[in-house]
Scaffold this motif. Structure first.
Motif, PDB file in Angstrom:
ATOM      1  N   ASP A   1      48.897  29.941  31.114  1.00  0.00           N
ATOM      2  CA  ASP A   1      49.352  30.540  29.854  1.00  0.00           C
ATOM      3  C   ASP A   1      50.864  30.420  29.717  1.00  0.00           C
ATOM      4  OD1 ASP A   1      46.794  31.205  29.202  1.00  0.00           O
ATOM      5  OD2 ASP A   1      46.980  33.351  29.620  1.00  0.00           O
ATOM      6  N   TRP A   2      51.590  30.664  30.829  1.00  0.00           N
ATOM      7  CA  TRP A   2      53.049  30.539  30.782  1.00  0.00           C
ATOM      8  C   TRP A   2      53.459  29.094  30.498  1.00  0.00           C
ATOM      9  CZ3 TRP A   2      56.566  27.598  33.402  1.00  0.00           C
ATOM     10  CH2 TRP A   2      57.910  27.910  33.187  1.00  0.00           C
ATOM     11  N   LEU A   3      52.753  28.138  31.119  1.00  0.00           N
ATOM     12  CA  LEU A   3      53.061  26.725  30.870  1.00  0.00           C
ATOM     13  C   LEU A   3      52.906  26.386  29.393  1.00  0.00           C
ATOM     14  CD1 LEU A   3      51.378  24.928  33.913  1.00  0.00           C
ATOM     15  CD2 LEU A   3      53.810  24.933  33.361  1.00  0.00           C
ATOM     16  N   ASP A   4      51.849  26.880  28.774  1.00  0.00           N
ATOM     17  CA  ASP A   4      51.624  26.606  27.354  1.00  0.00           C
ATOM     18  C   ASP A   4      52.708  27.232  26.480  1.00  0.00           C
ATOM     19  OD1 ASP A   4      49.352  25.173  27.954  1.00  0.00           O
ATOM     20  OD2 ASP A   4      47.992  26.868  27.618  1.00  0.00           O
ATOM     21  N   ASP A   5      53.143  28.438  26.866  1.00  0.00           N
ATOM     22  CA  ASP A   5      54.096  29.173  26.028  1.00  0.00           C
ATOM     23  C   ASP A   5      55.543  28.735  26.247  1.00  0.00           C
ATOM     24  OD1 ASP A   5      51.960  30.567  25.035  1.00  0.00           O
ATOM     25  OD2 ASP A   5      52.260  32.322  26.322  1.00  0.00           O
ATOM     26  N   GLN A   6      55.945  28.550  27.521  1.00  0.00           N
ATOM     27  CA  GLN A   6      57.363  28.354  27.822  1.00  0.00           C
ATOM     28  C   GLN A   6      57.651  27.224  28.805  1.00  0.00           C
ATOM     29  OE1 GLN A   6      57.723  32.776  28.609  1.00  0.00           O
ATOM     30  NE2 GLN A   6      59.678  32.443  27.590  1.00  0.00           N
ATOM     31  N   GLY A   7      56.621  26.561  29.305  1.00  0.00           N
ATOM     32  CA  GLY A   7      56.832  25.516  30.289  1.00  0.00           C
ATOM     33  C   GLY A   7      57.703  24.367  29.809  1.00  0.00           C
ATOM     34  N   ALA A   8      57.674  24.101  28.516  1.00  0.00           N
ATOM     35  CA  ALA A   8      58.454  22.978  27.980  1.00  0.00           C
ATOM     36  C   ALA A   8      59.956  23.194  28.107  1.00  0.00           C
ATOM     37  CB  ALA A   8      58.091  22.753  26.509  1.00  0.00           C
ATOM     38  N   ASP A   9      60.403  24.431  28.340  1.00  0.00           N
ATOM     39  CA  ASP A   9      61.836  24.729  28.445  1.00  0.00           C
ATOM     40  C   ASP A   9      62.378  24.533  29.854  1.00  0.00           C
ATOM     41  OD1 ASP A   9      61.812  25.477  25.766  1.00  0.00           O
ATOM     42  OD2 ASP A   9      61.325  27.563  26.247  1.00  0.00           O
ATOM     43  N   PHE A  10      61.499  24.159  30.812  1.00  0.00           N
ATOM     44  CA  PHE A  10      61.921  24.081  32.206  1.00  0.00           C
ATOM     45  C   PHE A  10      61.438  22.785  32.848  1.00  0.00           C
ATOM     46  CE2 PHE A  10      61.825  28.521  31.072  1.00  0.00           C
ATOM     47  CZ  PHE A  10      62.978  29.021  31.657  1.00  0.00           C
ATOM     48  N   ASP A  11      62.137  22.379  33.892  1.00  0.00           N
ATOM     49  CA  ASP A  11      61.765  21.189  34.657  1.00  0.00           C
ATOM     50  C   ASP A  11      60.895  21.536  35.860  1.00  0.00           C
ATOM     51  OD1 ASP A  11      63.604  19.105  33.314  1.00  0.00           O
ATOM     52  OD2 ASP A  11      64.978  20.737  33.817  1.00  0.00           O
TER      53      ASP A  11
ATOM     54  N   TYR B   1      49.310  22.950  49.635  1.00  0.00           N
ATOM     55  CA  TYR B   1      49.960  24.020  48.880  1.00  0.00           C
ATOM     56  C   TYR B   1      49.289  25.324  49.265  1.00  0.00           C
ATOM     57  CZ  TYR B   1      51.092  26.677  44.562  1.00  0.00           C
ATOM     58  OH  TYR B   1      51.493  27.621  43.647  1.00  0.00           O
ATOM     59  N   TRP B   2      50.102  26.350  49.526  1.00  0.00           N
ATOM     60  CA  TRP B   2      49.579  27.642  49.977  1.00  0.00           C
ATOM     61  C   TRP B   2      49.667  28.718  48.911  1.00  0.00           C
ATOM     62  CZ3 TRP B   2      53.078  26.914  54.824  1.00  0.00           C
ATOM     63  CH2 TRP B   2      52.537  25.893  55.615  1.00  0.00           C
ATOM     64  N   GLY B   3      49.915  28.309  47.669  1.00  0.00           N
ATOM     65  CA  GLY B   3      49.814  29.238  46.555  1.00  0.00           C
ATOM     66  C   GLY B   3      51.082  29.962  46.162  1.00  0.00           C
ATOM     67  N   HIS B   4      52.088  29.958  47.010  1.00  0.00           N
ATOM     68  CA  HIS B   4      53.344  30.641  46.683  1.00  0.00           C
ATOM     69  C   HIS B   4      54.437  30.147  47.620  1.00  0.00           C
ATOM     70  CE1 HIS B   4      52.700  33.385  50.176  1.00  0.00           C
ATOM     71  NE2 HIS B   4      51.427  33.261  49.833  1.00  0.00           N
ATOM     72  N   ASN B   5      55.671  30.573  47.358  1.00  0.00           N
ATOM     73  CA  ASN B   5      56.840  30.101  48.106  1.00  0.00           C
ATOM     74  C   ASN B   5      56.921  28.575  48.058  1.00  0.00           C
ATOM     75  OD1 ASN B   5      56.484  32.876  48.920  1.00  0.00           O
ATOM     76  ND2 ASN B   5      57.987  32.494  50.537  1.00  0.00           N
ATOM     77  N   ALA B   6      56.729  28.032  46.865  1.00  0.00           N
ATOM     78  CA  ALA B   6      56.739  26.586  46.672  1.00  0.00           C
ATOM     79  C   ALA B   6      57.370  26.270  45.323  1.00  0.00           C
ATOM     80  CB  ALA B   6      55.326  26.012  46.735  1.00  0.00           C
ATOM     81  N   ILE B   7      58.069  25.138  45.261  1.00  0.00           N
ATOM     82  CA  ILE B   7      58.637  24.669  43.999  1.00  0.00           C
ATOM     83  C   ILE B   7      57.805  23.499  43.494  1.00  0.00           C
ATOM     84  CG2 ILE B   7      60.311  23.058  45.045  1.00  0.00           C
ATOM     85  CD1 ILE B   7      62.288  24.038  42.831  1.00  0.00           C
ATOM     86  N   ILE B   8      57.549  23.483  42.180  1.00  0.00           N
ATOM     87  CA  ILE B   8      56.623  22.520  41.591  1.00  0.00           C
ATOM     88  C   ILE B   8      57.280  21.881  40.370  1.00  0.00           C
ATOM     89  CG2 ILE B   8      54.328  22.182  40.599  1.00  0.00           C
ATOM     90  CD1 ILE B   8      53.462  24.791  41.976  1.00  0.00           C
ATOM     91  N   ARG B   9      57.139  20.565  40.259  1.00  0.00           N
ATOM     92  CA  ARG B   9      57.624  19.855  39.077  1.00  0.00           C
ATOM     93  C   ARG B   9      56.625  20.065  37.936  1.00  0.00           C
ATOM     94  NH1 ARG B   9      61.390  15.960  39.149  1.00  0.00           N
ATOM     95  NH2 ARG B   9      61.074  15.677  41.393  1.00  0.00           N
ATOM     96  N   ILE B  10      57.092  20.616  36.842  1.00  0.00           N
ATOM     97  CA  ILE B  10      56.190  20.986  35.752  1.00  0.00           C
ATOM     98  C   ILE B  10      55.492  19.769  35.159  1.00  0.00           C
ATOM     99  CG2 ILE B  10      56.168  21.876  33.382  1.00  0.00           C
ATOM    100  CD1 ILE B  10      58.125  24.027  34.315  1.00  0.00           C
ATOM    101  N   ALA B  11      56.206  18.657  34.996  1.00  0.00           N
ATOM    102  CA  ALA B  11      55.579  17.461  34.432  1.00  0.00           C
ATOM    103  C   ALA B  11      54.425  16.977  35.287  1.00  0.00           C
ATOM    104  CB  ALA B  11      56.631  16.350  34.290  1.00  0.00           C
ATOM    105  N   ALA B  12      54.525  17.184  36.604  1.00  0.00           N
ATOM    106  CA  ALA B  12      53.455  16.764  37.509  1.00  0.00           C
ATOM    107  C   ALA B  12      52.286  17.740  37.489  1.00  0.00           C
ATOM    108  CB  ALA B  12      54.006  16.640  38.930  1.00  0.00           C
ATOM    109  N   PHE B  13      52.580  19.022  37.250  1.00  0.00           N
ATOM    110  CA  PHE B  13      51.569  20.057  37.437  1.00  0.00           C
ATOM    111  C   PHE B  13      50.647  20.236  36.245  1.00  0.00           C
ATOM    112  CE2 PHE B  13      50.117  24.523  37.859  1.00  0.00           C
ATOM    113  CZ  PHE B  13      49.622  24.469  39.153  1.00  0.00           C
ATOM    114  N   ARG B  14      51.028  19.735  35.088  1.00  0.00           N
ATOM    115  CA  ARG B  14      50.218  20.026  33.898  1.00  0.00           C
ATOM    116  C   ARG B  14      48.779  19.559  34.048  1.00  0.00           C
ATOM    117  NH1 ARG B  14      52.684  22.278  29.729  1.00  0.00           N
ATOM    118  NH2 ARG B  14      54.960  22.224  29.590  1.00  0.00           N
TER     119      ARG B  14
END
Length: 526
Positions: free
Chosen positions: A181-191, A265-278
């Motif tokens: 839901d966050w990706l749909d709403d605001q993900g486009a503003d971040f890398d 991936y263990w679900g947290h404490n990780a950085i993710i590239r948004i373009a890859a994750f969609r």
């Protein structure tokens, strides 16, 4: 109380190399095969009478032997792989990208989280990272009292602009759905997005390093940070933290070396590239009903597999510095979380044949499944041999299994002592290692019984639900099921002609003492 940078750095733990080592994958496969073959061969030679049950027992033992051998091989690689220093972040470097720090919250303690976020926001501002980052608290909390407490804890942080707080009225898709839901709403503003759970803690310095790493690796989709445990409140919590401090760094180096670009991936404490994750965020809804069907409980393994399927690297940075999480403080709390993980990992049986997955991603999924099937397999093997249904004439296979199980701990000790520069530090490490070995050996049979119960619960069709699931109305006294199992195994061994009572004592005695052990471990830490 704010968690300082110093607290997030495990004592005596240097920054570790996380780059893959050439040939480490081949070494892992060869070592795993060699150790598993050694154990399985010794067991086959010790069987004095072959029968269909003996053949089945050999097959089951071979599966568990491969699993424990993989852990030993990873630890050996972590100890022996040549260290390659991690490139440091230039002092005057500033991000050219924007990173959202997403904190997922569902009925956890909001006051402790608010204190951490207040401190983190101030540190990001002092380092000049506030312009390149934004903190979002994404809540799925329900219940009037929980919501009121949470909103009160977050109110000041929202008012001063430290965080953006959003609570969903309907928690569709649970945590993955909240992120989607966050990706749909605001993900486009971040890398990038940095995923934290409510009990995650990450220092500003480590966040800066992760942003630098993913910025300078354009084909990297996800970097998973190693995790220490924050100080414990109970003896059981101390046991877990001590085990992580002693063994995680070495084991993580080995895993990073042989998995390379094919990490997990263990679900947290990780950085993710948004373009890859969609694409990876589009999780399947498994056919059928829970516990095997329905939404994926352990979504993180699948998301990592989908990232690799799409050609992105998934990497592990095993350094524990500046990255931590909380852990369950009682055996019962640990078991409730482990029960969810058991159901989630067993669901992955339905994903093993998903098209397009990388072979190492399939291995991660299979390893998660076997990690839970191992407990009922060990218990079944104990029953077959204790009863004499599978007659074994030698203790050699059990000695080999014990040695392979001990190998990761020995590798961690050798690596730790090699890094300790004084005799006093080495003595402290040896004393801590010995205490951990004794306590974990006592707890292991209890965990075996509890995980066996979890697997049987899933197989029988019982859905554990999620965090809001109600506990059973009646629960047996703590430790009673385990002590009853120990008594049954002892009785079976004593009346059979297998002569197994003596070699089963390391298993039977901790089970008989389970009521006392559970109370001792759940007691407050000194």
């Amino acid at each position: 109380m704010a968690l300082s940078e110093h607290l997030l750095r495990p004592a005596g733990t240097p920054a570790a190399s996380w780059l893959p080592s050439p040939g480490a994958g081949t070494a892992f496969a060869a070592l795993t095969l060699a150790l598993a073959t050694l154990i399985t061969g010794a067991f086959a030679l010790s069987i004095s009478h072959w029968s269909p049950l003996a053949i089945a027992a050999l097959a089951l033992l071979a599966l568990n032997a491969a699993w424990v051998s993989g852990g030993a091989a990873t630890a050996l690689i972590g100890l022996l792989a040549p260290a390659r220093p991690m490139p440091s972040v230039p002092d005057h470097w500033t991000p050219s990208s924007r990173t959202a720090i997403l904190v997922l919250l569902c009925k956890e303690d909001p006051d402790a989280l608010a204190a951490y976020l207040r401190d983190l926001g101030a540190r990001l501002q002092r380092r000049g990272l506030d312009r390149a980052t934004a903190i979002f608290v994404l809540s799925d909390t329900s219940g009037e009292a929980f919501v009121a407490r949470e909103e009160a804890a977050m109110r000041a942080l929202v008012a001063n602009g430290t965080i953006t707080y959003r609570r969903r009225a309907l928690n569709t898709g649970r945590k993955p759905g909240n992120i989607a839901d966050w990706l749909d709403d605001q993900g486009a503003d971040f890398d990038h997005m940095l995923i934290l759970d409510a009990d995650s803690r990450m220092s500003c310095t480590r966040i800066r390093r992760l942003i630098h790493q993913i910025e300078t690796r354009p084909r990297t989709g996800l970097i998973q940070a190693g995790m220490a445990l924050i100080p414990a409140q109970s003896r059981f919590g101390q046991l877990q933290r001590n085990a992580v401090r002693l063994m995680s760094a070495n084991f993580g180096r080995g895993m990073a070396a042989w998995t390379g670009r094919n990490g997990n991936y263990w679900g947290h404490n990780a950085i993710i590239r948004i373009a890859a994750f969609r694409n990876a965020a589009r999780l399947p809804h498994l056919p059928g009903r829970a516990p095997f069907g329905g939404p994926l409980l352990s979504h993180d393994f699948i998301e990592a597999a989908f990232l690799r399927r799409d050609g992105w690297s998934v990497e592990l940075d095993p350094d524990l510095t500046g990255s931590a999480e909380d852990a369950p403080q009682t055996l019962d709390a640990f078991h409730r979380r482990d029960r969810r993980w058991c159901q989630g990992n067993l669901q992955h049986l339905l994903m093993l044949t998903a098209p397009g997955l990388h072979p190492v991603s399939r291995f991660h999924l299979a390893s998660g499944v076997v990690s839970y099937l191992a407990a009922p397999i060990w218990l079944l093997l104990v029953i077959l041999m204790a009863s004499g249904a599978v007659p074994v004439s030698s203790a050699l296979p059990f000695a080999l299994i014990a040695a392979v199980l001990l190998l990761p701990k020995l590798c961690a000790l050798v690596g730790r002592i090699a890094r300790d520069r004084t005799a006093r530090r080495r003595w402290i490490s040896l004393r801590a290692w010995t205490a951990e070995l004794i306590l974990s050996s006592l707890v292991a049979p209890i965990m075996m019984i509890r995980q066996t119960g979890s697997v049987l619960s899933v197989v029988s069709g019982r859905d554990c639900g999620w965090k809001s699931a109600r506990a059973p109305r009646w629960q047996p006294p703590r430790g009673l099921p385990e002590s009853s199992a120990g008594l049954a195994i002892a009785a079976l061994a004593s009346v059979s002609e297998a002569g197994a009572t003596l070699w089963l004592l390391p298993l039977i005695l901790p089970l008989l003492a389970a009521p006392l052990l559970v109370r001792l471990l759940d007691a407050p830490a000194r």
